[in-house]
Design an enzyme around this catalytic site. Sequence first.
Site, PDB file in Angstrom:
ATOM      1  N   TRP A   1      37.476  36.712  42.269  1.00  0.00           N
ATOM      2  CA  TRP A   1      38.844  37.161  42.549  1.00  0.00           C
ATOM      3  C   TRP A   1      38.866  38.658  42.874  1.00  0.00           C
ATOM      4  O   TRP A   1      39.642  39.120  43.694  1.00  0.00           O
ATOM      5  CB  TRP A   1      39.720  36.867  41.316  1.00  0.00           C
ATOM      6  CG  TRP A   1      41.123  37.386  41.428  1.00  0.00           C
ATOM      7  CD1 TRP A   1      42.204  36.732  41.934  1.00  0.00           C
ATOM      8  CD2 TRP A   1      41.622  38.670  41.013  1.00  0.00           C
ATOM      9  NE1 TRP A   1      43.327  37.514  41.875  1.00  0.00           N
ATOM     10  CE2 TRP A   1      42.990  38.716  41.307  1.00  0.00           C
ATOM     11  CE3 TRP A   1      41.033  39.789  40.422  1.00  0.00           C
ATOM     12  CZ2 TRP A   1      43.793  39.826  41.035  1.00  0.00           C
ATOM     13  CZ3 TRP A   1      41.819  40.899  40.156  1.00  0.00           C
ATOM     14  CH2 TRP A   1      43.178  40.900  40.451  1.00  0.00           C
ATOM     15  N   HIS A   2      37.961  39.407  42.196  1.00  0.00           N
ATOM     16  CA  HIS A   2      37.960  40.858  42.398  1.00  0.00           C
ATOM     17  C   HIS A   2      37.499  41.256  43.791  1.00  0.00           C
ATOM     18  O   HIS A   2      37.899  42.306  44.298  1.00  0.00           O
ATOM     19  CB  HIS A   2      37.086  41.547  41.348  1.00  0.00           C
ATOM     20  CG  HIS A   2      37.753  41.633  40.020  1.00  0.00           C
ATOM     21  ND1 HIS A   2      37.704  40.605  39.105  1.00  0.00           N
ATOM     22  CD2 HIS A   2      38.514  42.591  39.452  1.00  0.00           C
ATOM     23  CE1 HIS A   2      38.407  40.953  38.037  1.00  0.00           C
ATOM     24  NE2 HIS A   2      38.910  42.135  38.220  1.00  0.00           N
ATOM     25  N   GLY A   3      36.661  40.483  44.397  1.00  0.00           N
ATOM     26  CA  GLY A   3      36.230  40.872  45.730  1.00  0.00           C
ATOM     27  C   GLY A   3      35.161  39.971  46.287  1.00  0.00           C
ATOM     28  O   GLY A   3      34.483  39.253  45.546  1.00  0.00           O
TER      29      GLY A   3
END
Lengths: 308, 483
Positions: free
Chosen positions: B325-327
């Site tokens: 989700w962060h990247g």
Amino acid sequence: MSQFLKNGLLFALFATVGYIALTVVWGSVMPYNFLRPNLNYRMGSYGHMFSRIQEAEKAKKVDVLVMGSSHAYRGFDPRIFEAAGIDLFNLGSSSQTPLQSKVLLEKYLDSIGAETVILEVYPALFGSDGVESTLDLIANTPVDCSTLELVAEVNNIKTWNTFIYGVVMECIGKREGFEEDAQKKDDLYISNGYVQKELSYFDGKMKDSFSLAEFNPDQFHYFEETLHLLKKRETEVLLIFAPITQKLYNSFDQIDDFEARMGDYKVPYYNFNERLELEDTIHFYDGHHLNQRGVEIFNQAVIELLKK
Amino acid sequence: MLFNSIDFAIFLPIVFVIYWFVLQGRLRLQNLLIVVASYVFYGWWDPRFLALIVFSTVVDYFIGLSMAQSQRAGLRKLLLWVSLGVNLGLLGFFKYYNFFLENFQAAFSFLGYEMSASSLQVVLPVGISFYTFQTLSYSIDIYRGKLEPRRDFIAFSAFVSFFPQLVAGPIERASNLLPQFQYPRSFNYSLAVDGLRQILWGLFKKVVIADNCAIIANYMFAHSAEMEGSGLLLGAIFFAFQIYGDFSGYSDIAIGVARLFGFQLMRNFAFPYFSRDIAEFWRRWHISLSTWFRDYLYIPLGGSRGGTGMKVRNTFIIFVVSGFWHGANWTFIIWGLLNALYFLPLLLSENNRRHIEIVARDRKWPTIRESALMLNTFILTVLAWIFFRADSLSHALEYLSGIFSRSFFRWPDFELIESMATSSLLLVFFLIVEWFGRKGQYGLDRIGSSWPRAYRWGFYVFVIFLIGMYLPSKTTPFIYFQF
């Protein structure tokens, strides 16, 4: 809601007084340049601006006034001009951008009353935010409304904090008791604003290069305002790009753009990096500044230009 | 618009004055003002991004209504899938398109096939991961019958775009935030003052702690190849404080701003570096995301109901998805995996809920054992942050091997000693305030609550002074904006 507003205003007042008090205490207690990154007040700092301003306040009328950065106050020697019958005063300051030139001219042009003003133009300073030079002026010139105007224009937390501290120092008379030494290490202050470096030679090692990403449009705006001011007073203006080492000059890839911009102002513009043939290791003491041998050559060329 | 910018310092009072002085008592107009202000706030980055948020709002609004009206289970499911498809599709395209393409190309190339497809220069819209998850929670809750859809389009738009938490959370649940747009709001003095206090502390965390720690961390990560192991460890520690100051600072400002307008947002950080084990850390770090994954992924997957195998599988899924989700980078996935590995022993020994209350709740200081546990947890998170911060997996591994080398025992030699000394002293002040404020919602919450007003205000002025004295010349964007 009214209680919120009332207490909000009271807190704002309390915070203003508290902030000023803490700034003064912090500035007085913490050693220079340590634990106070956003408060940089140094009277009599590098470049002898304090002595220069003291002289400017008492200066008689001169023929030529020079504005600009250290290339100006280390590049135009009044003694050489005097020998040629030209009275010159040098009002350059460290990293002086067009904004500071404008403010200083507004403040001192009347008293110095020069017929000709030389604006030393250096491309990197047209990309500068003007913080460094403003800090120099706050600490070394009398703090007044024009200083506030300058600080507001630059609008940086460092300049605001230093201004607050400067106002308090001015109020308690710290400026009056201060005397700056003419000789500082190998720098000697010469009357009429010049700083002479003990003769030495550039070793070829660059500390920096033109890493200018883009010009700052505001600086061009201030520059135009300065030209407008001088035109209004019918003062003759010369734009001079003072010599720097070829090594530094060649590392700047926006030179054509800069030359074109200077050409647009329809004011005589001279790039002495193209007009003179100077040797990096003979006529300079570092990547930026001429040594006294270089200054002699450069100043003779300027005198020739002025006489024409 | 950045919270730590002059633009926002002008924008916020204007919206506040119109909201309370001009529109007080007119709920629909107050909501409309929130929508307009939020669009201005968001469009400040790039007005083109507004199209996405409007699209997402319209789609979820109509899907919500249609789902509630439909009695057919199949149609309701289809509508939910449409909502999931649209929201995750947008997220997938803008955030993960190039990542998947590059990895497919690499995989095909490994198998001996050359795949020709060119990557796109996709600009990642700010905060897309946050508002996408927020609208998803709305659709899912309606599908589950936990929430009634909203017919008031303005209130719904205000919920989706609410500017304090739009670009970096907290990721609100519709069941908490949406009803707050439905009922009249009156000015609450204590709530507003508390909001201002939280904004002040958030700003301090961001511009003093995070931005000063960033100077050291950025330098160390950029020069990791020539740095001593001790310097690298320091760089990772400073990054740990940078990311905490940056993200929790943003959350504090967001919650504080929302309070000024009469809204209560969920808590996002609860002093995570005072955690005694990694499970406690994850209950205290980015709470709105952790609980989102718990409610909408972990529990639907079976949660802890199955056997050990299922618990372990679900835990790994949650951490890996959270990392992703962060990247779109393998470094985030490894960061997630590493945290899952840290979590595993606690899960298997059923000790993952041992530390619920804040450390030393009834005492001033922690015991030696608690201190050792906190230090251990902190070191584990610092090592994991290296993957989070590094540019690539090889960079992270090189960084780690640098720490665990002989040069660890040499004093770091770098040009930022002065900055490091300054940042270290600021960190000491910060940790003292956080420690003594740990029983509150945020650092400054309870500090000075029993002091005479002059002392309390004096302390706030000192915090403002520190911001003025240590604010970097250039504003730095919040790290989590990139997610």
